[in-house]
Design a protein around this motif. Structure first.
Motif, PDB file in Angstrom:
ATOM      1  N   LEU A   1       8.436  97.904  60.063  1.00 30.45           N
ATOM      2  CA  LEU A   1       7.301  98.678  60.542  1.00 30.45           C
ATOM      3  C   LEU A   1       6.034  98.073  59.955  1.00 30.45           C
TER       4      LEU A   1
ATOM      5  N   PRO B   1       0.367  96.544  69.048  1.00 28.86           N
ATOM      6  CA  PRO B   1       1.241  97.718  69.208  1.00 28.86           C
ATOM      7  C   PRO B   1       2.172  97.613  70.405  1.00 28.86           C
TER       8      PRO B   1
ATOM      9  N   THR C   1       5.786  96.230  70.074  1.00 25.42           N
ATOM     10  CA  THR C   1       6.906  96.977  69.524  1.00 25.42           C
ATOM     11  C   THR C   1       8.109  96.797  70.445  1.00 25.42           C
TER      12      THR C   1
ATOM     13  N   GLN D   1      14.815  95.666  65.239  1.00 25.82           N
ATOM     14  CA  GLN D   1      13.668  96.441  65.675  1.00 25.82           C
ATOM     15  C   GLN D   1      12.408  96.006  64.951  1.00 25.82           C
TER      16      GLN D   1
ATOM     17  N   THR E   1       8.555  97.421  64.852  1.00 28.13           N
ATOM     18  CA  THR E   1       7.671  98.505  65.249  1.00 28.13           C
ATOM     19  C   THR E   1       6.271  98.222  64.728  1.00 28.13           C
ATOM     20  N   VAL E   2       5.326  98.178  65.628  1.00 31.05           N
ATOM     21  CA  VAL E   2       3.939  97.873  65.291  1.00 31.05           C
ATOM     22  C   VAL E   2       3.119  99.146  65.460  1.00 31.05           C
TER      23      VAL E   2
END
Length: 124
Positions: free
Chosen positions: A11, A88, A91, A119, A121-122
């Protein structure tokens, strides 16, 4: 036999610099192009970047040129994806993949082996 294991998903804030790794076993890297795809929620899986095991030729999707860098370790057992200035909308689950030859598989139908995905995630 063939296994592609991704790691490094995190993240991050938008613009963060994570690096993904793909550890390959059961195949000879020099016979393939190690490739990254990604799949965002609700989207189709798309090509990101590829590194040929025959000569080190790199190919990038237009959307990531200048921001992402694909490379390998000296033993040619791990491929990396350095991702700078992540957005974003990037992601996604990122997948390591190989095709049938040293030419990079640019579409999913040309992929022979897939990793399980990692994964990224931004944050917005």
């Amino acid at each position: 036999q063939v296994q592609l294991v991704e790691s490094g998903g995190v993240l991050v804030q938008a613009g963060g610099p994570p690096r993904l790794s793909c550890a390959a076993s059961g195949l000879t890297f020099s016979n393939y192009a190690m490739t990254w795809f990604r799949q965002a929620p609700g989207q189709e899986r798309e090509f990101v970047a590829s590194l040929s095991g025959n000569g080190g030729t790199t190919v990038y999707a237009d959307s990531v040129k200048g921001r992402f860098t694909i490379s390998s370790n000296n033993a040619l057992t791990t491929v990396y994806l350095q991702m700078d200035n992540l957005k974003p909308e990037e992601t996604a689950v990122y997948f390591c993949a190989v095709g049938w030859t040293t030419s990079p598989p640019r579409v999913s139908r040309l992929v022979r082996y897939w990793g399980q995905g990692t994964q990224v995630t931004v944050a917005s």
